[in-house]
Write a protein that holds these residues in place. Structure first.
Motif, short mmCIF file in Angstrom:
data_model
loop_
_atom_site.label_atom_id
_atom_site.label_comp_id
_atom_site.label_asym_id
_atom_site.label_seq_id
_atom_site.Cartn_x
_atom_site.Cartn_y
_atom_site.Cartn_z
N VAL A 197 44.01 42.44 38.55
CA VAL A 197 43.25 42.88 39.71
C VAL A 197 43.03 41.77 40.74
O VAL A 197 42.80 42.05 41.92
CB VAL A 197 41.90 43.51 39.30
CG1 VAL A 197 42.14 44.82 38.56
CG2 VAL A 197 41.07 42.56 38.47
N GLU A 200 47.36 43.88 41.43
CA GLU A 200 47.33 45.32 41.26
C GLU A 200 48.61 45.85 40.60
O GLU A 200 48.99 47.00 40.79
CB GLU A 200 47.05 46.03 42.59
CG GLU A 200 45.69 45.67 43.16
CD GLU A 200 45.36 46.41 44.45
OE1 GLU A 200 46.15 47.27 44.89
OE2 GLU A 200 44.29 46.11 45.01
N GLN A 221 46.36 45.99 34.22
CA GLN A 221 46.63 45.67 35.62
C GLN A 221 45.92 44.38 36.01
O GLN A 221 44.73 44.22 35.72
CB GLN A 221 46.16 46.82 36.51
CG GLN A 221 46.50 46.65 37.96
CD GLN A 221 46.01 47.83 38.77
OE1 GLN A 221 44.82 47.98 39.00
NE2 GLN A 221 46.94 48.66 39.21
#
Length: 162
Positions: free
Chosen positions: A27, A101, A25
């Motif tokens: 971030v 995200e 992911q």
């Protein structure tokens, strides 16, 4: 940070740097700002965009010159900054926010557009990162990074890197 000019070396570099990030992911991302003489901070898109992936991975990407890709897994920069005051800011560019995200699914190199005297020149100056929400594009915007986010897969010629 290493420099790559031809298609094959760009694809090889993207595979080495980005393959470990597939399934991770993103971030956040950082971009550089430079302080001008008037004391104001302005985007400095000549320096790399830094993409951070969970749990603790990063990739720095910068396009410069005609079709040169700089890429690394650290915080190195592609240009000397000398005495220029630089700061790194997180998630400032609205265009890139849909990828934050989100999980990286694949990485592609895409052909850019360039013509000289009505003759099309083959250049590979577009990095496309596929997330479940769409495609983040980091491309050469005339000697600096430029960005786009596409909800659908671009129909251009793409080379799968990972």
């Amino acid at each position: 940070m290493l420099e790559f000019n031809d298609r094959e070396s760009k694809v090889d570099a993207l595979r080495r740097v980005c393959t470990p990030l597939i399934g991770m992911q993103m971030v956040r991302f950082d971009t550089a700002q430079m302080k001008h003489e008037d004391g104001q901070w302005h985007d400095c898109l000549d320096l790399p965009i830094r993409l951070y992936f969970a749990p603790d991975q990063m990739v720095s990407v910068a396009w410069s010159h005609f079709d040169t890709l700089f890429i690394s897994n650290d915080a190195s920069v592609n240009l000397p900054v000398g005495d220029i005051e630089i700061r790194w800011v997180s998630d400032e560019i609205q265009t890139l926010r849909p990828s934050v995200e989100r999980t990286l699914e694949s990485v592609h190199l895409a052909r850019g557009e360039f013509t000289i005297n009505d003759r099309e020149i083959e250049i590979w100056t577009r990095l496309l990162l596929e997330f479940e929400t769409g495609w983040l594009e980091i491309f050469n915007g005339l000697d600096e990074n430029a960005f786009a986010f596409h909800r659908n897969r671009p129909s251009d010629e793409l080379v799968v890197c990972c």
